[in-house]
Design a protein around this motif. Structure first.
Motif, PDB file in Angstrom:
ATOM      1  N   GLU A 129       0.836  -1.202   0.000  1.00  0.00           N
ATOM      2  CA  GLU A 129       0.000   0.000   0.000  1.00  0.00           C
ATOM      3  C   GLU A 129       0.874   1.257   0.000  1.00  0.00           C
ATOM      4  O   GLU A 129       0.591   2.209  -0.724  1.00  0.00           O
ATOM      5  N   PHE A 130       1.930   1.258   0.804  1.00  0.00           N
ATOM      6  CA  PHE A 130       2.856   2.397   0.828  1.00  0.00           C
ATOM      7  C   PHE A 130       3.455   2.634  -0.550  1.00  0.00           C
ATOM      8  O   PHE A 130       3.450   3.770  -1.046  1.00  0.00           O
ATOM      9  N   LEU A 131       3.947   1.589  -1.195  1.00  0.00           N
ATOM     10  CA  LEU A 131       4.535   1.735  -2.532  1.00  0.00           C
ATOM     11  C   LEU A 131       3.500   2.212  -3.549  1.00  0.00           C
ATOM     12  O   LEU A 131       3.786   3.096  -4.370  1.00  0.00           O
ATOM     13  N   SER A 132       2.299   1.643  -3.485  1.00  0.00           N
ATOM     14  CA  SER A 132       1.249   2.020  -4.438  1.00  0.00           C
ATOM     15  C   SER A 132       0.834   3.474  -4.271  1.00  0.00           C
ATOM     16  O   SER A 132       0.688   4.204  -5.264  1.00  0.00           O
ATOM     17  N   TRP A 133       0.649   3.894  -3.026  1.00  0.00           N
ATOM     18  CA  TRP A 133       0.228   5.277  -2.803  1.00  0.00           C
ATOM     19  C   TRP A 133       1.345   6.254  -3.120  1.00  0.00           C
ATOM     20  O   TRP A 133       1.089   7.393  -3.540  1.00  0.00           O
ATOM     21  N   PHE A 134       2.592   5.856  -2.955  1.00  0.00           N
ATOM     22  CA  PHE A 134       3.696   6.728  -3.369  1.00  0.00           C
ATOM     23  C   PHE A 134       3.689   6.898  -4.882  1.00  0.00           C
ATOM     24  O   PHE A 134       3.874   8.002  -5.393  1.00  0.00           O
ATOM     25  N   TRP A 135       3.445   5.811  -5.610  1.00  0.00           N
ATOM     26  CA  TRP A 135       3.352   5.873  -7.065  1.00  0.00           C
ATOM     27  C   TRP A 135       2.182   6.765  -7.477  1.00  0.00           C
ATOM     28  O   TRP A 135       2.304   7.595  -8.387  1.00  0.00           O
ATOM     29  N   VAL A 136       1.041   6.636  -6.801  1.00  0.00           N
ATOM     30  CA  VAL A 136      -0.111   7.491  -7.082  1.00  0.00           C
ATOM     31  C   VAL A 136       0.255   8.947  -6.845  1.00  0.00           C
ATOM     32  O   VAL A 136      -0.054   9.814  -7.674  1.00  0.00           O
TER      33      VAL A 136
END
Length: 198
Positions: A160-167
């Motif tokens: 989730e951290f990686l995905s939201w950083f990408w977002v």
């Protein structure tokens, strides 16, 4: 320019949450047995959990929470572009990055040490003694947040951290382009109106 648009990333993330909700409701062991959960758990020295072997009240609650999160996030994408792109996700993405980074760091640094196969922090964790857990995977009260110290939760929080950083990175780029495009439209409309009165 981003290869994948922020709307596509957000839609995929929402569908991922809805899919996780389905599996947490029907077969949570399918998530706990995933190769990515195993690899990240072993690499980070996180203990295995037996809490997800069968559906429980906790996994059902988690399922409903993920379903509502996925559906409500998906619904925000139907709002006008300025609202969801600039205002809503501009505030939500940094908040979720901070939240999931904190949760993954908490999960990693507060993992109970039942012993390690080697002297270092990154050595393979030993299985907890059978007296460490009561039946049903509930901790015997060794501390606050014991249910968050396992490889399933760590993998979820880290992804989730990686995905939201990408977002967030993609969002900043697209929001900047959107604001510039809106300014160009506003200045051309105001110039066109003045030129017509001359």
């Amino acid at each position: 320019m981003a290869l994948i648009s922020v709307k596509t990333i957000l839609t995929s993330l929402c569908l991922f949450h809805i899919t996780l909700a389905y599996f947490f409701y029907t077969n949570p062991n399918a998530i706990a047995d995933q190769a990515l959960v195993y690899v990240l758990g072993e690499a980070m020295g996180m203990p295995h959990t037996t809490s997800f072997t069968t559906p429980s009240a906790t996994s059902s609650f988690l399922s409903v929470s993920l379903l509502l999160t996925g559906l409500s996030d998906l619904l925000t994408l139907s709002l006008p572009e300025e609202i969801w792109l600039v205002h809503y996700w501009g505030a939500q993405a940094p908040l979720r990055i901070t939240l999931f980074a904190s949760l993954s760091l908490f999960s990693y640094f507060s993992t109970p040490s039942y012993g390690r196969s080697g002297p270092g922090r990154m050595s393979h964790p030993l299985a907890p003694p059978s007296s460490a857990f009561l039946p049903g995977g509930v901790s015997n009260g060794n501390g606050i947040g014991d249910g968050l110290r396992n490889r399933v939760f760590f993998t979820f929080a880290f992804l989730e951290f990686l995905s939201w950083f990408w977002v967030w990175v993609t969002l900043k780029e697209e929001a900047g382009r959107f604001v510039a495009r809106k300014k160009r439209r506003g200045s051309s409309a105001s110039n066109g109106g003045r030129d017509g009165f001359r």
